[in-house]
Design an enzyme around this catalytic site. Structure first.
Site, PDB file in Angstrom:
ATOM      1  N   GLY A   7       0.737  -1.184  -0.046  1.00 34.24           N
ATOM      2  CA  GLY A   7       0.005  -0.196  -0.203  1.00 34.24           C
ATOM      3  C   GLY A   7       0.833   1.093  -0.098  1.00 34.24           C
ATOM      4  N   SER A   9       2.362   5.126   1.116  1.00 29.22           N
ATOM      5  CA  SER A   9       2.769   5.601   2.389  1.00 29.22           C
ATOM      6  C   SER A   9       1.892   6.194   3.442  1.00 29.22           C
ATOM      7  CB  SER A   9       3.997   6.532   2.125  1.00 29.22           C
ATOM      8  OG  SER A   9       4.572   7.140   3.411  1.00 29.22           O
ATOM      9  N   LYS A  13       0.650  -0.167   6.740  1.00 25.71           N
ATOM     10  CA  LYS A  13       1.413  -1.536   6.323  1.00 25.71           C
ATOM     11  C   LYS A  13       2.173  -2.192   7.415  1.00 25.71           C
ATOM     12  CE  LYS A  13       3.845   0.465   2.735  1.00 25.71           C
ATOM     13  NZ  LYS A  13       3.331   1.443   2.628  1.00 25.71           N
ATOM     14  N   SER A  81       5.575  -2.145  -2.937  1.00 20.69           N
ATOM     15  CA  SER A  81       5.384  -2.851  -3.992  1.00 20.69           C
ATOM     16  C   SER A  81       4.773  -2.243  -5.085  1.00 20.69           C
ATOM     17  CB  SER A  81       4.536  -4.168  -3.560  1.00 20.69           C
ATOM     18  OG  SER A  81       4.704  -5.144  -4.415  1.00 20.69           O
TER      19      SER A  81
END
Length: 169
Positions: A7, A9, A13, A81
Site C-alpha cells: 500500500g 505511504s 502496512k 510494492s
C-alpha cells in the site's frame, strides 16, 4: 509462507505487519518481519528513490523473503510494492504467498503523513511520491483487500486472521 503487505505511504502496512508478527509469534510461529524502510537502512541506505533504485530495493526484498521462506521461516513483509511484475514474480516463486493490499484514501494518507512525505511533496521539497506524481498500479487480485478509511482498530482487526495463516496447526 510470505505475507506481502502493500500500500501507499501511511496506509498502515507497518502497523498491520507488526501486529501480525506479534500475534503469530504468540501462537508459536517462527516469523520474521521484513520492512522495506528497514531493509534500505540495513543495506546502508545505498539506494535513492529513483525508479531504478526502488526496483533494486524491491528485488533485494523479494529474494530475501523467498530465501527465508525456503529456510522454513515465515515472513511478513511491509512494502510499497510499486511494480506489478514483482508481485507476479512473488506469486510464481514463493510456494505460499499471500498478498494483502491496504487501500486508503489519499486525503487520509496526507492527514496521517507519519514520515512528512506528503508535506514535503506539497512544498516541492521532494518528488516521485507513489500515488501522487509516481503511478502506483493497484494490485488486481490481492488475496486480502483492506480498506483502511477508518480507525487503527479497524485495521488491526485483520491481524489475527492473517497471523493464523502462519501458526502451527
Amino acid at each position: 509462507m510470505v505475507i506481502w503487505i502493500i500500500g501507499l505511504s501511511g496506509a498502515g502496512k507497518t502497523t498491520l505487519a507488526d501486529a501480525v508478527v506479534a500475534t503469530a509469534r504468540s501462537g508459536g510461529a517462527a516469523v520474521v518481519l521484513v520492512d522495506g524502510d528497514v531493509i534500505r537502512e540495513t543495506f546502508g541506505n545505498d539506494l535513492g528513490h529513483s525508479l531504478e533504485d526502488r526496483r533494486r530495493n524491491a528485488e533485494r526484498i523479494m529474494r530475501l523473503c523467498r530465501w527465508l521462506d525456503s529456510q522454513g521461516v515465515h515472513v511478513v513483509c511491509a512494502i510499497l510494492s510499486l511494480f506489478p511484475e514483482h508481485r507476479k514474480w512473488m506469486r510464481e516463486n514463493v510456494k505460499a504467498y499471500h498478498e494483502v493490499y491496504i487501500d486508503a484514501p489519499l486525503h487520509q494518507l496526507q492527514a496521517r503523513d507519519v514520515k512528512g512525505l506528503y508535506a514535503r511533496y506539497a512544498t516541492g521539497q521532494t518528488q516521485q511520491v507513489a500515488g501522487l506524481d509516481l503511478e502506483f498500479p493497484e494490485p488486481e487480485f490481492p488475496d486480502t483487500l483492506i480498506r483502511n478509511d477508518g480507525s487503527e482498530t479497524g485495521l488491526l482487526d485483520h491481524a489475527t486472521p492473517l497471523a493464523r495463516l502462519l501458526m502451527p496447526a
